[in-house]
Scaffold this motif. Structure first.
Motif, PDB file in Angstrom:
ATOM      1  N   THR A  77      -3.503   5.979  -6.567  1.00  0.00           N
ATOM      2  CA  THR A  77      -4.235   6.568  -5.442  1.00  0.00           C
ATOM      3  C   THR A  77      -5.520   7.232  -5.919  1.00  0.00           C
ATOM      4  O   THR A  77      -6.548   7.170  -5.240  1.00  0.00           O
ATOM      5  CB  THR A  77      -3.364   7.587  -4.690  1.00  0.00           C
TER       6      THR A  77
ATOM      7  N   ARG B  39      -4.957  -1.874   0.449  1.00  0.00           N
ATOM      8  CA  ARG B  39      -4.958  -1.477   1.862  1.00  0.00           C
ATOM      9  C   ARG B  39      -4.131  -0.221   2.075  1.00  0.00           C
ATOM     10  O   ARG B  39      -4.577   0.731   2.731  1.00  0.00           O
ATOM     11  CB  ARG B  39      -4.406  -2.607   2.730  1.00  0.00           C
ATOM     12  N   HIS B  40      -2.909  -0.203   1.518  1.00  0.00           N
ATOM     13  CA  HIS B  40      -2.009   0.907   1.831  1.00  0.00           C
ATOM     14  C   HIS B  40      -2.235   2.133   0.958  1.00  0.00           C
ATOM     15  O   HIS B  40      -1.753   3.216   1.283  1.00  0.00           O
ATOM     16  CB  HIS B  40      -0.563   0.422   1.788  1.00  0.00           C
TER      17      HIS B  40
ATOM     18  N   GLY C 109      -5.511   2.825   0.555  1.00  0.00           N
ATOM     19  CA  GLY C 109      -6.655   3.273   1.346  1.00  0.00           C
ATOM     20  C   GLY C 109      -6.282   3.900   2.670  1.00  0.00           C
ATOM     21  O   GLY C 109      -6.949   4.846   3.127  1.00  0.00           O
ATOM     22  N   ASP C 110      -5.207   3.394   3.320  1.00  0.00           N
ATOM     23  CA  ASP C 110      -4.852   3.942   4.645  1.00  0.00           C
ATOM     24  C   ASP C 110      -3.912   5.139   4.559  1.00  0.00           C
ATOM     25  O   ASP C 110      -3.500   5.692   5.579  1.00  0.00           O
ATOM     26  CB  ASP C 110      -4.276   2.860   5.557  1.00  0.00           C
ATOM     27  N   GLY C 111      -3.561   5.553   3.330  1.00  0.00           N
ATOM     28  CA  GLY C 111      -2.770   6.767   3.163  1.00  0.00           C
ATOM     29  C   GLY C 111      -1.268   6.563   3.150  1.00  0.00           C
ATOM     30  O   GLY C 111      -0.521   7.537   2.996  1.00  0.00           O
ATOM     31  N   TRP C 112      -0.784   5.322   3.310  1.00  0.00           N
ATOM     32  CA  TRP C 112       0.663   5.104   3.342  1.00  0.00           C
ATOM     33  C   TRP C 112       1.302   5.538   2.023  1.00  0.00           C
ATOM     34  O   TRP C 112       2.324   6.234   2.011  1.00  0.00           O
ATOM     35  CB  TRP C 112       0.975   3.636   3.624  1.00  0.00           C
TER      36      TRP C 112
END
Length: 239
Positions: free
Chosen positions: A54, A222-223, A225-228
């Motif tokens: 992250t 993607r995940h 970047g989207d905070g998941w």
């Protein structure tokens, strides 16, 4: 014996994966007839260092995922007996690394093993799925991956992920004995050829579906970047 000692829980980051790949390939040509891989202190390996991912973003992930896959492959292809001495937690990537071995021994106690990657929000590279399928079969691999659970030593043994649960104080000696027994009186070239034959299908499928790794990387990016992934880390921290 190859002992991981990389931080408190042997989290798999770029540096550890690169070191594992290099060492396993060196061991292929080493005079030792068998290898034991184990962890230290609190874990065999708690899996991927998600915070590094992250923090590093897309650029780090683009370097890390191939290194992760390569570390699994280097262990899986080792042409001599490999025993995993799982001293404590072996989670996600740590579980896959253990499953690369010919024999998996796990210490009694509170350690957990399993592949909760779906809960993290990211998929494994293809080699990890093939390693797991080789270890526990098609049905077992599907149940482990889709169930996204972790298991104690006894339950993991019942499910076939662990060959034997042993007292923690005996783990090292039992693992060395298991490695010696695998090497036995068999010519090393005969063992290597037979192991390669047994694992050929898994490696051929890994190469055939190599294009999947582009999608895997895209989903990690993607995940992250989207905070998941960050949300998963926060939920684990709160427990």
């Amino acid at each position: 014996m190859l002992r991981m000692a990389h931080g408190p829980v042997n989290a798999m980051d770029l540096e550890l994966c690169q070191a594992l790949s290099e060492r396993f390939r060196e061991l292929a040509d080493d005079p030792a007839r068998a290898v034991v891989v184990t962890g230290s202190d609190r874990a065999f390996s708690a899996g991927v260092d998600l915070k590094r991912c992250t923090d590093g973003g897309d650029a780090y992930v683009a370097k890390f995922l191939p290194a992760l896959a390569d570390s699994f492959r280097a262990a899986f292809e080792l042409p001599k007996p490999l025993v995993a001495a799982v001293n404590n937690h072996a989670i996600a990537g740590g579980c896959i690394l253990a499953a690369c071995a010919d024999v998996v021994l796990m210490a009694e106690g509170g350690g957990k093993i399993g592949v909760p990657e779906l809960r993290v929000g990211v998929p494994f590279p293809r080699i990890a799925l093939e390693v797991l399928r080789e270890a526990v079969g098609e049905r077992g691999a599907r149940d482990f991956v889709m169930g996204a659970q972790t298991y104690g030593p006894e339950q993991a043994a019942q499910l076939g992920l662990v060959h034997e649960v042993v007292p923690a104080a005996e783990l090292g000696s039992r693992a060395v004995a298991a490695a010696a027994a695998l090497a036995g009186d068999i010519p090393s070239d005969t063992f290597a050829t037979t192991k390669a034959q047994l694992r050929r299908g898994a490696l051929e499928r890994t190469d055939r579906y190599r294009d999947e790794d582009e999608l895997v990387e895209a989903l990690w990016e993607r995940h992250i970047g989207d905070g998941w992934v960050a949300g998963y880390l926060a939920s684990v921290t709160r427990r």
